[in-house]
Design a protein around this motif. Structure first.
Motif, PDB file in Angstrom:
ATOM      1  N   LEU B 340       0.833  -1.208   0.000  1.00  0.00           N
ATOM      2  CA  LEU B 340       0.000   0.000   0.000  1.00  0.00           C
ATOM      3  C   LEU B 340       0.871   1.261   0.000  1.00  0.00           C
ATOM      4  O   LEU B 340       0.681   2.165  -0.814  1.00  0.00           O
ATOM      5  CB  LEU B 340      -0.911  -0.028   1.234  1.00  0.00           C
ATOM      6  CG  LEU B 340      -1.965   1.069   1.287  1.00  0.00           C
ATOM      7  CD1 LEU B 340      -3.021   0.828   0.232  1.00  0.00           C
ATOM      8  CD2 LEU B 340      -2.594   1.141   2.666  1.00  0.00           C
ATOM      9  N   ASP B 341       1.865   1.298   0.909  1.00  0.00           N
ATOM     10  CA  ASP B 341       2.738   2.471   1.007  1.00  0.00           C
ATOM     11  C   ASP B 341       3.499   2.695  -0.290  1.00  0.00           C
ATOM     12  O   ASP B 341       3.656   3.829  -0.745  1.00  0.00           O
ATOM     13  CB  ASP B 341       3.736   2.291   2.157  1.00  0.00           C
ATOM     14  CG  ASP B 341       3.073   2.531   3.507  1.00  0.00           C
ATOM     15  OD1 ASP B 341       1.950   3.077   3.505  1.00  0.00           O
ATOM     16  OD2 ASP B 341       3.661   2.154   4.543  1.00  0.00           O
ATOM     17  N   ALA B 342       3.984   1.586  -0.882  1.00  0.00           N
ATOM     18  CA  ALA B 342       4.777   1.704  -2.101  1.00  0.00           C
ATOM     19  C   ALA B 342       3.929   2.296  -3.217  1.00  0.00           C
ATOM     20  O   ALA B 342       4.390   3.158  -3.976  1.00  0.00           O
ATOM     21  CB  ALA B 342       5.308   0.330  -2.510  1.00  0.00           C
ATOM     22  N   VAL B 343       2.678   1.864  -3.311  1.00  0.00           N
ATOM     23  CA  VAL B 343       1.805   2.384  -4.350  1.00  0.00           C
ATOM     24  C   VAL B 343       1.524   3.859  -4.112  1.00  0.00           C
ATOM     25  O   VAL B 343       1.592   4.680  -5.026  1.00  0.00           O
ATOM     26  CB  VAL B 343       0.486   1.576  -4.395  1.00  0.00           C
ATOM     27  CG1 VAL B 343      -0.523   2.257  -5.293  1.00  0.00           C
ATOM     28  CG2 VAL B 343       0.761   0.161  -4.888  1.00  0.00           C
ATOM     29  N   LEU B 344       1.255   4.211  -2.855  1.00  0.00           N
ATOM     30  CA  LEU B 344       0.912   5.598  -2.538  1.00  0.00           C
ATOM     31  C   LEU B 344       2.095   6.536  -2.756  1.00  0.00           C
ATOM     32  O   LEU B 344       1.927   7.684  -3.145  1.00  0.00           O
ATOM     33  CB  LEU B 344       0.416   5.695  -1.086  1.00  0.00           C
ATOM     34  CG  LEU B 344      -0.927   5.032  -0.831  1.00  0.00           C
ATOM     35  CD1 LEU B 344      -1.304   5.156   0.645  1.00  0.00           C
ATOM     36  CD2 LEU B 344      -2.025   5.652  -1.699  1.00  0.00           C
ATOM     37  N   SER B 345       3.328   6.046  -2.503  1.00  0.00           N
ATOM     38  CA  SER B 345       4.490   6.922  -2.648  1.00  0.00           C
ATOM     39  C   SER B 345       5.160   6.739  -4.007  1.00  0.00           C
ATOM     40  O   SER B 345       6.298   7.158  -4.187  1.00  0.00           O
ATOM     41  CB  SER B 345       5.483   6.655  -1.517  1.00  0.00           C
ATOM     42  OG  SER B 345       5.890   5.316  -1.569  1.00  0.00           O
ATOM     43  N   MET B 352       6.199  -3.399  -7.314  1.00  0.00           N
ATOM     44  CA  MET B 352       6.305  -4.582  -8.165  1.00  0.00           C
ATOM     45  C   MET B 352       6.821  -5.770  -7.360  1.00  0.00           C
ATOM     46  O   MET B 352       6.298  -6.894  -7.448  1.00  0.00           O
ATOM     47  CB  MET B 352       7.271  -4.308  -9.333  1.00  0.00           C
ATOM     48  CG  MET B 352       6.651  -3.561 -10.459  1.00  0.00           C
ATOM     49  SD  MET B 352       5.362  -4.535 -11.231  1.00  0.00           S
ATOM     50  CE  MET B 352       6.375  -5.715 -12.096  1.00  0.00           C
ATOM     51  N   GLY B 353       7.872  -5.505  -6.598  1.00  0.00           N
ATOM     52  CA  GLY B 353       8.470  -6.586  -5.809  1.00  0.00           C
ATOM     53  C   GLY B 353       7.469  -7.155  -4.823  1.00  0.00           C
ATOM     54  O   GLY B 353       7.297  -8.365  -4.716  1.00  0.00           O
ATOM     55  N   ALA B 354       6.768  -6.252  -4.123  1.00  0.00           N
ATOM     56  CA  ALA B 354       5.798  -6.705  -3.124  1.00  0.00           C
ATOM     57  C   ALA B 354       4.686  -7.517  -3.791  1.00  0.00           C
ATOM     58  O   ALA B 354       4.285  -8.578  -3.304  1.00  0.00           O
ATOM     59  CB  ALA B 354       5.209  -5.504  -2.390  1.00  0.00           C
ATOM     60  N   LEU B 355       4.244  -7.027  -4.939  1.00  0.00           N
ATOM     61  CA  LEU B 355       3.174  -7.708  -5.669  1.00  0.00           C
ATOM     62  C   LEU B 355       3.591  -9.129  -6.031  1.00  0.00           C
ATOM     63  O   LEU B 355       2.850 -10.100  -5.824  1.00  0.00           O
ATOM     64  CB  LEU B 355       2.846  -6.906  -6.931  1.00  0.00           C
ATOM     65  CG  LEU B 355       1.516  -7.216  -7.599  1.00  0.00           C
ATOM     66  CD1 LEU B 355       0.393  -6.865  -6.657  1.00  0.00           C
ATOM     67  CD2 LEU B 355       1.384  -6.424  -8.893  1.00  0.00           C
ATOM     68  N   VAL B 356       4.814  -9.238  -6.559  1.00  0.00           N
ATOM     69  CA  VAL B 356       5.287 -10.556  -6.980  1.00  0.00           C
ATOM     70  C   VAL B 356       5.417 -11.488  -5.782  1.00  0.00           C
ATOM     71  O   VAL B 356       5.035 -12.657  -5.843  1.00  0.00           O
ATOM     72  CB  VAL B 356       6.639 -10.429  -7.716  1.00  0.00           C
ATOM     73  CG1 VAL B 356       7.281 -11.799  -7.893  1.00  0.00           C
ATOM     74  CG2 VAL B 356       6.444  -9.755  -9.054  1.00  0.00           C
ATOM     75  N   PHE B 357       5.879 -10.961  -4.656  1.00  0.00           N
ATOM     76  CA  PHE B 357       6.057 -11.835  -3.491  1.00  0.00           C
ATOM     77  C   PHE B 357       4.715 -12.252  -2.895  1.00  0.00           C
ATOM     78  O   PHE B 357       4.556 -13.378  -2.449  1.00  0.00           O
ATOM     79  CB  PHE B 357       6.941 -11.162  -2.438  1.00  0.00           C
ATOM     80  CG  PHE B 357       8.377 -11.536  -2.609  1.00  0.00           C
ATOM     81  CD1 PHE B 357       8.889 -12.662  -1.981  1.00  0.00           C
ATOM     82  CD2 PHE B 357       9.209 -10.800  -3.436  1.00  0.00           C
ATOM     83  CE1 PHE B 357      10.200 -13.040  -2.165  1.00  0.00           C
ATOM     84  CE2 PHE B 357      10.516 -11.166  -3.617  1.00  0.00           C
ATOM     85  CZ  PHE B 357      11.027 -12.282  -2.992  1.00  0.00           C
TER      86      PHE B 357
END
Lengths: 341, 383
Positions: B340-345, B352-357
């Motif tokens: 969530l934070d990565a998308v917002l910032s 991408m990395g979080a999504l894949v994991f």
């Protein structure tokens, strides 16, 4: 070979059922599934119980082991098995009789095997629950090994490859499962086996073969057998005595040849006439007119009167008397063989 | 069996490849790219902007970019996180993945056991107020709006009663002069949990082998000894108070997740068990004179388990969505909050990395559940 059933001092008939009455509580009212049934079954004898679907014969069979749904109630009666009345026993006390003394071959026996365990395992489980009957005492592992040998022996007895005991039920054909269930019923060396439509789900050829084997096993082991079926022809083949059930009541009882050749109750006669005979004379099949009555509000007097060709005023009003004696009787106002009123 | 496992692993790899490909083109289909984070700054002159684009390789043809993307993923190079610079994406994820895994694994295991046990008992002893109240609260928990329920939990247990902290992973005041890092402590905590689980499992196997499993107190005794020795070891380590701090922060999110997900398991188990109890083999088990407990557990519950496990597999996918919500309500720095934070910032590499994991986690969970199912139901062949 397998040991004979254990003998006890009691010398009367193995099973005496007196005035057994079972009701199911439903929203429509009490269903009188079994109503005042009385009969006895001697050691090594085969009693066939015939009747239409819904006449209470399965309830009777399950009732003997007190394996009924929670809405069922044993209203009155005695189930005297080997001198002991089972009716007042609680579940824990009944457990000692189940399978060990009275085993069962179920209606749709093919579903009587749990799909997630191997067939042999399910038989061993029953033996374990009864402290390994017929197995010499010893360490647990050793008893288990001996019991496995016993199961293999049983499999051979019912005409199954002993290797099949390590298969899952779905890997067996219908006939094989049926034989496995018969083997299971014999595992704890019971005195009495209740067979409830054990061959109905099978094709005629397999049915015939299994029936013969069951009969020969029964003779060989000296078992008592209560054979419940709707099929008159099957009863004629296996039973020493026949009981005819109608609307929750036993309406006629007698030795098989006698009941088949000289039925006393008009219902028995109707039932016999509605089955084709292969070897007998050619005749048109006579279906019984009408429907089996509701067991919530059964007809007054003789329960068969609405469908009976011989019914009279007293049949409609009064409960019929028992005619005949001992182990050959019928409950009828106007039994066949007597003069028509 | 080995062949089946191999095939299942191959399936996971193929699905993962498709997932990575799809996520790459999804990013391409959106306005902006990896360089937007820097290059959209109006103070940068155009030549610097194009240099930044070239640095990211964004001036190359799409096909080449895709191949590069695949190569980077295959070699575990997920790039550098913008918002956690100079940490690499992999570092951030490896720090946070265990936190999410610990949360969800615990909640799943606890809710599965509690739900299965309660559902089994409800079906076995039908009728009465216990069944009605349990069923009604089950339906309420099953249908409740998750963020609202999580907030209510915080309001009651953290704000009003003050039993647990309001959120987050740890209390900075406790950790001010801590001799070790939080990640180290958490790593050891995970190790302890895993060790207890493995020892318990082996102990059960041993007891079953010895035929002692029927004695109910033996497994309980083993469990108590395991947990007690772990507690003693931690107390003696000198950093036990730090572990306790993390543990306190874990209670509320785990309790919330458990409460929400156990109800589904309970209701399903109850229905499944009621159906199983009508089967002929249950009557047969009774007729065999087996004790009631054996009929209930060994036959009825064992068969009722199968559809419950199937639904568990499906619910695993939803656990990931739930993770984003639950973790942000509790400020739990796991994968969901990171995503969530990565998308917002606009931290695209980390997103991408979080999504894949997260996808990988779901895939692995499915594969494990599938293998488990084959083991549970002999009618399913290894295909």
């Amino acid at each position: 070979m397998l040991d004979q059933p254990s003998h006890t001092p009691f010398t009367g008939p193995l099973l005496q059922v007196r005035d057994l009455t079972l009701h199911y509580r439903t929203r429509q009212g009490d269903v009188r599934a079994v109503d005042g049934v009385t009969f006895s079954l001697g050691r090594g004898q085969v009693l066939g119980l015939v009747g239409e679907s819904g006449c209470g014969k399965t309830s009777l069979g399950m009732g003997l082991l007190k394996l009924l749904p929670s809405n069922a109630r044993l209203v009155r009666g005695e189930i005297i098995f080997d001198g002991q009345d089972l009716a007042p026993l609680n579940d824990a006390q009944m457990r000692r009789y189940r399978w060990r003394r009275i085993a069962m071959i179920f209606q749709a026996a093919m579903n009587a095997l749990d799909p997630v365990y191997r067939v042999g395992e399910q038989i061993l489980e029953a033996m374990e629950a009864h402290a390994w009957p017929g197995i010499e005492d010893g360490p647990a592992g050793q008893k288990r090994r001996q019991a496995r040998e016993k199961v293999k022996e049983l499999f051979r007895l019912v005409g199954l490859d002993p290797e099949l005991m390590d298969r899952y039920p779905h890997e067996l054909s219908g006939g094989m499962r049926q034989r496995a269930v018969i083997a299971m019923s014999l595992a704890c060396r019971p005195d009495l086996v209740i067979a409830d439509e054990p061959t109905t789900a099978l094709d005629v050829i397999v049915q015939e073969r299994i029936l013969r084997e069951l009969k020969s096993i029964q003779k060989e082991l000296g078992l008592s057998l209560l054979y419940i079926t709707h099929d008159v022809a099957v009863v004629a083949e296996v039973a020493d005595q026949v009981g005819v059930m109608y609307a929750g009541q036993l309406v006629e009882l007698g030795d098989t040849p006698q009941v088949f050749h000289q039925p006393m109750h008009p219902y028995t006669a109707g039932l016999l006439a509605s089955f084709p005979s292969i070897r007998g004379e050619k005749r048109p099949l006579a279906a019984l007119p009408g429907e089996p009555p509701s067991l919530v509000a059964p007809p007054s007097g003789c329960r068969f009167h609405p469908r009976c060709p011989r019914a009279t005023k007293e049949c409609r009003q009064e409960v019929p008397p028992v005619v005949g004696q001992g182990n050959a009787w019928a409950a009828c106002w106007h039994p066949l063989g007597a003069a028509q009123p | 069996m080995a062949g089946y496992l191999l095939r299942r692993l191959l399936q996971v790899l193929v699905t993962l490849f498709l997932f990575v490909t799809l996520s790459f083109f999804l990013i391409q289909a959106q306005p902006g790219d990896y360089s937007s984070f820097y290059s959209l700054n109006p103070k940068l002159p155009p030549e610097v902007q194009s240099r930044v684009r070239a640095q990211f390789g964004l001036d190359r043809p799409l096909g080449e970019q895709y191949l590069l993307h695949l190569k980077n993923f295959a070699t575990g190079n997920f790039g550098v996180s913008f918002s956690h610079y100079p940490q690499s994406v992999l570092e951030v994820i490896l720090e946070r993945l265990p936190r999410t895994a610990a949360l969800f694994l615990t909640a799943t295991v606890v809710s599965f056991y509690a739900g299965f046990f309660l559902g089994k008992m409800l079906a076995w002893r039908r009728g009465g107020w216990v069944e009605y109240s349990a069923t009604i609260s089950g339906v309420a928990l099953f249908t409740v709006f998750t963020p609202w329920f999580a907030l209510m939990m915080i309001w009651l247990f953290a704000f009003k009663l003050g039993w647990f902290p309001l959120g987050k992973f740890l209390d900075p005041l406790v950790w001010r002069n801590a001799p070790v890092s939080a990640n180290q402590v958490f790593g050891y905590m995970l190790f302890t949990g895993a060790a207890i689980a493995v020892i318990l499992f082996l102990a059960m196997l041993l007891l079953a082998q010895l035929g002692l499993r029927r004695r109910g107190w033996l497994p309980a005794a083993v469990a108590i000894i395991c947990v007690a020795s772990a507690v003693i070891a931690w107390a003696g380590s000198g950093v036990g108070y730090l572990a306790l701090d993390i543990l306190k922060h874990m209670v509320l999110p785990i309790a919330t997740l458990t409460l929400i997900s156990f109800a589904g398991t309970m209701l399903l188990t109850r229905n499944s068990m009621l159906e199983t109890l009508r089967e002929d083999y249950i009557t047969a088990a009774r007729a065999k004179g087996l004790p009631e407990k054996v009929v209930r557990d060994r036959h009825a519950a064992r068969n009722a388990l199968l559809p419950v496990v199937t639904s568990l597999v499906f619910s695993l996918a939803f656990a990931v969505d739930g993770g984003v919500i639950t973790e942000s309500v509790f400020s739990w720095p796991g994968m969901g909050l990171t995503l969530l934070d990565a998308v917002l910032s606009e931290d695209l590499p980390l997103a991408m990395g979080a999504l894949v994991f997260v996808g990988l986690l779901a895939l692995v969970a499915h594969a494990v559940a599938d293998v488990l199912y084959v083991y549970l139901d002999p009618r399913i062949r290894y295909q």
